[in-house]
Design a protein around this motif. Structure first.
Motif, PDB file in Angstrom:
ATOM      1  N   ILE A  64     -10.597  -0.109  -1.764  1.00  0.00           N
ATOM      2  CA  ILE A  64     -10.409  -1.330  -0.875  1.00  0.00           C
ATOM      3  C   ILE A  64     -10.052  -0.852   0.639  1.00  0.00           C
ATOM      4  O   ILE A  64     -10.545  -1.275   1.460  1.00  0.00           O
ATOM      5  N   PHE A  65      -9.032  -0.113   0.323  1.00  0.00           N
ATOM      6  CA  PHE A  65      -8.388   0.575   1.770  1.00  0.00           C
ATOM      7  C   PHE A  65      -8.690   2.016   1.657  1.00  0.00           C
ATOM      8  O   PHE A  65      -8.562   2.778   0.776  1.00  0.00           O
ATOM      9  N   LYS A  66      -9.016   2.245   3.073  1.00  0.00           N
ATOM     10  CA  LYS A  66      -9.565   3.718   3.204  1.00  0.00           C
ATOM     11  C   LYS A  66      -8.298   4.726   3.048  1.00  0.00           C
ATOM     12  O   LYS A  66      -7.117   4.304   3.427  1.00  0.00           O
ATOM     13  N   LEU A  67      -8.544   5.756   3.080  1.00  0.00           N
ATOM     14  CA  LEU A  67      -7.779   7.084   2.927  1.00  0.00           C
ATOM     15  C   LEU A  67      -6.694   7.082   3.874  1.00  0.00           C
ATOM     16  O   LEU A  67      -5.347   6.863   3.631  1.00  0.00           O
ATOM     17  N   LYS A  68      -7.028   6.983   5.080  1.00  0.00           N
ATOM     18  CA  LYS A  68      -5.875   6.724   6.165  1.00  0.00           C
ATOM     19  C   LYS A  68      -5.085   5.835   6.172  1.00  0.00           C
ATOM     20  O   LYS A  68      -3.820   5.821   6.549  1.00  0.00           O
ATOM     21  N   GLU A  69      -5.373   4.379   5.658  1.00  0.00           N
ATOM     22  CA  GLU A  69      -4.828   3.240   5.590  1.00  0.00           C
ATOM     23  C   GLU A  69      -3.654   3.386   4.431  1.00  0.00           C
ATOM     24  O   GLU A  69      -2.476   3.250   4.168  1.00  0.00           O
ATOM     25  N   ARG A  70      -4.298   4.118   3.270  1.00  0.00           N
ATOM     26  CA  ARG A  70      -3.399   4.328   2.145  1.00  0.00           C
ATOM     27  C   ARG A  70      -2.328   5.363   2.199  1.00  0.00           C
ATOM     28  O   ARG A  70      -1.179   5.103   2.055  1.00  0.00           O
ATOM     29  N   LYS A  71      -2.765   6.195   3.257  1.00  0.00           N
ATOM     30  CA  LYS A  71      -1.877   7.537   3.455  1.00  0.00           C
ATOM     31  C   LYS A  71      -0.559   7.005   4.310  1.00  0.00           C
ATOM     32  O   LYS A  71       0.590   7.153   4.170  1.00  0.00           O
ATOM     33  N   GLU A  72      -0.857   6.076   5.356  1.00  0.00           N
ATOM     34  CA  GLU A  72      -0.106   5.482   6.337  1.00  0.00           C
ATOM     35  C   GLU A  72       0.942   4.740   5.472  1.00  0.00           C
ATOM     36  O   GLU A  72       2.297   4.580   5.789  1.00  0.00           O
ATOM     37  N   THR A  73       0.435   3.691   4.695  1.00  0.00           N
ATOM     38  CA  THR A  73       1.111   2.942   3.707  1.00  0.00           C
ATOM     39  C   THR A  73       2.125   3.618   3.016  1.00  0.00           C
ATOM     40  O   THR A  73       3.208   3.238   3.122  1.00  0.00           O
ATOM     41  N   LEU A  74       1.803   4.814   2.276  1.00  0.00           N
ATOM     42  CA  LEU A  74       2.719   5.528   1.611  1.00  0.00           C
ATOM     43  C   LEU A  74       3.874   6.326   2.258  1.00  0.00           C
ATOM     44  O   LEU A  74       4.871   6.395   1.927  1.00  0.00           O
ATOM     45  N   GLU A  75       3.270   6.720   3.462  1.00  0.00           N
ATOM     46  CA  GLU A  75       4.385   7.131   4.279  1.00  0.00           C
ATOM     47  C   GLU A  75       5.123   6.458   4.851  1.00  0.00           C
ATOM     48  O   GLU A  75       6.555   6.831   5.249  1.00  0.00           O
ATOM     49  N   SER A  76       4.944   5.109   4.972  1.00  0.00           N
ATOM     50  CA  SER A  76       5.864   4.263   5.543  1.00  0.00           C
ATOM     51  C   SER A  76       7.174   3.989   4.505  1.00  0.00           C
ATOM     52  O   SER A  76       8.112   3.430   4.797  1.00  0.00           O
ATOM     53  N   LEU A  77       6.829   4.268   3.218  1.00  0.00           N
ATOM     54  CA  LEU A  77       7.763   4.066   2.190  1.00  0.00           C
ATOM     55  C   LEU A  77       9.058   4.947   2.364  1.00  0.00           C
ATOM     56  O   LEU A  77       8.944   6.195   2.443  1.00  0.00           O
ATOM     57  N   LYS A  78      10.111   4.545   2.293  1.00  0.00           N
ATOM     58  CA  LYS A  78      11.563   5.478   2.404  1.00  0.00           C
ATOM     59  C   LYS A  78      11.711   6.620   1.435  1.00  0.00           C
ATOM     60  O   LYS A  78      12.397   7.575   1.684  1.00  0.00           O
ATOM     61  N   PHE A  79      11.151   6.207   0.126  1.00  0.00           N
ATOM     62  CA  PHE A  79      11.411   7.299  -0.733  1.00  0.00           C
ATOM     63  C   PHE A  79      10.126   8.233  -1.006  1.00  0.00           C
ATOM     64  O   PHE A  79      10.416   8.795  -1.840  1.00  0.00           O
ATOM     65  N   VAL A  80       9.209   7.930  -0.068  1.00  0.00           N
ATOM     66  CA  VAL A  80       8.116   9.190  -0.127  1.00  0.00           C
ATOM     67  C   VAL A  80       8.368  10.188   1.103  1.00  0.00           C
ATOM     68  O   VAL A  80       8.393   9.827   2.267  1.00  0.00           O
ATOM     69  N   ASN A  81       8.460  11.186   0.592  1.00  0.00           N
ATOM     70  CA  ASN A  81       8.634  12.351   1.716  1.00  0.00           C
ATOM     71  C   ASN A  81       7.360  12.923   2.175  1.00  0.00           C
ATOM     72  O   ASN A  81       7.412  13.384   3.483  1.00  0.00           O
ATOM     73  N   LYS A  82       6.448  13.022   1.457  1.00  0.00           N
ATOM     74  CA  LYS A  82       5.133  14.043   2.086  1.00  0.00           C
ATOM     75  C   LYS A  82       3.964  13.204   1.229  1.00  0.00           C
ATOM     76  O   LYS A  82       4.188  13.081  -0.110  1.00  0.00           O
ATOM     77  N   VAL A  83       2.728  13.341   1.858  1.00  0.00           N
ATOM     78  CA  VAL A  83       1.578  12.731   1.208  1.00  0.00           C
ATOM     79  C   VAL A  83       0.571  13.859   1.507  1.00  0.00           C
ATOM     80  O   VAL A  83       0.453  14.386   2.609  1.00  0.00           O
ATOM     81  N   VAL A  84       0.086  14.463   0.564  1.00  0.00           N
ATOM     82  CA  VAL A  84      -0.866  15.555   0.488  1.00  0.00           C
ATOM     83  C   VAL A  84      -2.240  14.986   0.082  1.00  0.00           C
ATOM     84  O   VAL A  84      -2.527  14.179  -1.211  1.00  0.00           O
ATOM     85  N   ILE A  85      -3.232  14.924   0.857  1.00  0.00           N
ATOM     86  CA  ILE A  85      -4.554  14.573   0.534  1.00  0.00           C
ATOM     87  C   ILE A  85      -5.209  15.734  -0.172  1.00  0.00           C
ATOM     88  O   ILE A  85      -5.177  16.774  -0.189  1.00  0.00           O
TER      89      ILE A  85
END
Length: 139
Positions: free
Chosen positions: A53-74
């Protein structure tokens, strides 16, 4: 302070409370949480043409905005088991966290052993899945 790296993976398409609880619990096993995020092409292959439903860029940005996520690797498009093995070897996690119903638990256990990591199984929080939410919304 030494990095105690926790690795998890997934689609995280429609972020919901089950995802949040899994992410938070996984982070509690260490002090640096890395999320392997599936690209749109891989999700379409496993979940059908209407997903994500949400494209990669949106999902990545959402995860990166969470304080307990340090890094997102595609994850690369159309990744195979060897691709995941290379990513795990490069990240060198101390812990690989999965949910209790992970369909490739055995493969992830082997990956953990290959880098000297522990496999931690997180009890699944009973909530609507992204698939059920997308079906409910008519996607």
């Amino acid at each position: 302070m030494t990095k105690n790296i926790v690795l998890i993976g997934g689609c995280f398409d429609i972020l919901h409370i089950g995802h949040i609880k899994f992410l938070k619990k996984s982070k509690s096993f260490g002090n640096y949480l890395v999320v392997l995020l599936e690209p749109d092409e891989n999700i379409k292959k496993t979940k059908g043409d209407k997903r994500p439903i949400f494209k990669l860029k949106e999902r990545k940005e959402t995860l990166e905005s969470l304080k307990f996520v340090n890094k997102v690797v595609i994850v690369p498009k159309y990744a195979n088991h060897e691709t995941y093995d290379r990513l795990v070897s490069k990240i060198k996690p101390n812990i690989i966290a999965i949910t209790e119903d992970d369909p490739i638990k055995d493969k992830k256990s082997i990956q953990a052993k290959s880098v000297g990591a522990k496999l931690k199984i997180v009890k699944k929080y009973k909530s609507l899945s992204s698939t059920k939410i997308s079906n409910f919304l008519g996607f």
